[in-house]
Design a protein around this motif. Structure first.
Motif, PDB file in Angstrom:
ATOM      1  N   THR A 158       0.830  -1.205   0.000  1.00 23.70           N
ATOM      2  CA  THR A 158       0.000   0.000   0.000  1.00 23.70           C
ATOM      3  C   THR A 158       0.870   1.262   0.000  1.00 23.70           C
ATOM      4  OG1 THR A 158      -0.091   0.192   2.407  1.00 23.70           O
ATOM      5  CG2 THR A 158      -1.756  -1.231   1.337  1.00 23.70           C
ATOM      6  N   ILE A 159       0.266   2.361  -0.404  1.00 21.59           N
ATOM      7  CA  ILE A 159       0.979   3.642  -0.382  1.00 21.59           C
ATOM      8  C   ILE A 159       1.366   4.026   1.050  1.00 21.59           C
ATOM      9  CG2 ILE A 159       0.700   6.131  -0.775  1.00 21.59           C
ATOM     10  CD1 ILE A 159      -0.705   5.417  -3.398  1.00 21.59           C
ATOM     11  N   PRO A 160       0.477   3.874   2.046  1.00 19.34           N
ATOM     12  CA  PRO A 160       0.900   4.184   3.420  1.00 19.34           C
ATOM     13  C   PRO A 160       2.092   3.346   3.880  1.00 19.34           C
ATOM     14  CG  PRO A 160      -1.484   4.099   3.307  1.00 19.34           C
ATOM     15  CD  PRO A 160      -0.979   3.609   1.977  1.00 19.34           C
ATOM     16  N   GLU A 161       2.158   2.083   3.459  1.00 23.07           N
ATOM     17  CA  GLU A 161       3.301   1.248   3.825  1.00 23.07           C
ATOM     18  C   GLU A 161       4.592   1.780   3.206  1.00 23.07           C
ATOM     19  OE1 GLU A 161       0.831  -2.968   4.300  1.00 23.07           O
ATOM     20  OE2 GLU A 161       1.824  -2.480   2.401  1.00 23.07           O
ATOM     21  N   MET A 162       4.513   2.192   1.944  1.00 26.87           N
ATOM     22  CA  MET A 162       5.688   2.754   1.278  1.00 26.87           C
ATOM     23  C   MET A 162       6.121   4.051   1.969  1.00 26.87           C
ATOM     24  SD  MET A 162       6.628   0.799  -1.292  1.00 26.87           S
ATOM     25  CE  MET A 162       7.533   1.850  -2.438  1.00 26.87           C
ATOM     26  N   MET A 163       5.171   4.889   2.279  1.00 29.48           N
ATOM     27  CA  MET A 163       5.482   6.161   2.936  1.00 29.48           C
ATOM     28  C   MET A 163       6.110   5.927   4.303  1.00 29.48           C
ATOM     29  SD  MET A 163       2.079   8.339   1.875  1.00 29.48           S
ATOM     30  CE  MET A 163       2.566   9.802   2.785  1.00 29.48           C
ATOM     31  N   ALA A 164       5.604   4.935   5.029  1.00 30.31           N
ATOM     32  CA  ALA A 164       6.132   4.648   6.355  1.00 30.31           C
ATOM     33  C   ALA A 164       7.572   4.151   6.286  1.00 30.31           C
ATOM     34  CB  ALA A 164       5.247   3.608   7.057  1.00 30.31           C
ATOM     35  N   TRP A 165       7.868   3.269   5.336  1.00 32.24           N
ATOM     36  CA  TRP A 165       9.211   2.682   5.244  1.00 32.24           C
ATOM     37  C   TRP A 165      10.246   3.734   4.830  1.00 32.24           C
ATOM     38  CZ3 TRP A 165      10.965  -2.168   6.491  1.00 32.24           C
ATOM     39  CH2 TRP A 165      12.298  -2.462   6.126  1.00 32.24           C
ATOM     40  N   PHE A 166       9.910   4.530   3.814  1.00 29.76           N
ATOM     41  CA  PHE A 166      10.891   5.464   3.264  1.00 29.76           C
ATOM     42  C   PHE A 166      10.874   6.838   3.929  1.00 29.76           C
ATOM     43  CE2 PHE A 166      10.391   2.274  -0.053  1.00 29.76           C
ATOM     44  CZ  PHE A 166      11.725   1.968  -0.296  1.00 29.76           C
ATOM     45  N   GLY A 167       9.897   7.076   4.786  1.00 22.49           N
ATOM     46  CA  GLY A 167       9.831   8.362   5.475  1.00 22.49           C
ATOM     47  C   GLY A 167       9.328   9.478   4.592  1.00 22.49           C
ATOM     48  N   TRP A 168       8.491   9.126   3.615  1.00 22.39           N
ATOM     49  CA  TRP A 168       7.956  10.120   2.689  1.00 22.39           C
ATOM     50  C   TRP A 168       6.750  10.815   3.310  1.00 22.39           C
ATOM     51  CZ3 TRP A 168       8.070   5.879  -1.564  1.00 22.39           C
ATOM     52  CH2 TRP A 168       9.371   5.776  -2.079  1.00 22.39           C
TER      53      TRP A 168
END
Length: 197
Positions: A158-168
């Motif tokens: 998911t987009i929230p998962e990507m944002m959480a991992w990379f700090g976006w």
């Protein structure tokens, strides 16, 4: 003329931006067959980049105290650059080559040369050379693209998962990486085949 930091090449990327991700088998072959000046330093650096996909600077700033082992996990507090925010990242300690990261962390001592106990007490250009020695067309930041693209190969990411991992902070930051995932090409290819049914 100001001295360049990091990238020792005149142009940003000597061979252009590398956008084709590598799988674990390719990475493993590099780790097993590559030539390393300081094997523990260099291989642990590459393993950290491969599994975590953080920026080069975020890697080089890590100190021994940023790492914790708990419940079979290697947990690292890798503060993101560019104003990002994220919780500590974690991988299973039994993933291949994570043991090298653990060894490098454990061997890190405060010395006159390394008073801050940085795990990879090297310069930006040295970080570039470590990657270039075993992957001549690549550079440290490629591993960020690689990790993002590999995550996006999973349709359930998911987009929230990507944002959480990379700090976006913004969801649009994910957009460029979506185009590098072969998953979408494969799905469209399957749709072409359905036209013939």
């Amino acid at each position: 003329m100001a001295k360049r930091k990091g990238n020792p090449h005149k142009h940003h990327y000597k061979y252009g931006k590398q956008t084709t991700p590598i799988d674990f088998q390719t990475f493993s072959s590099i780790m097993e067959n590559g030539k390393f000046v300081k094997p523990l330093r260099d291989k642990s650096f590459l393993a950290f980049l491969y599994w975590f996909g953080v920026r080069r600077a975020e890697t080089l700033e890590r100190v021994k105290e940023d790492f914790t082992i708990k419940d079979g996990l290697l947990i690292v507090d890798a503060t993101p650059k560019k104003g990002g925010e994220r919780e500590p990242l974690e991988v299973l300690v039994d993933y291949p080559y994570v043991d090298l990261v653990r060894k490098k962390v454990n061997k890190t001592r405060r010395t006159l040369v390394n008073p801050t106990r940085r795990v990879w007490n090297i310069s930006g250009p040295t970080a570039w050379r470590i990657v270039k020695r075993v992957m001549p067309k690549h550079y440290p930041h490629f591993f960020r693209l690689n990790r993002a693209t590999r995550f996006l190969e999973d349709p359930e990411t998911t987009i929230p998962e990507m944002m959480a991992w990379f700090g976006w902070k913004a969801s649009k930051t994910v957009d460029p990486y979506i185009g590098y995932s072969r998953r979408h090409i494969r799905k469209q290819r399957e749709r072409l085949a359905r036209e013939l049914m």
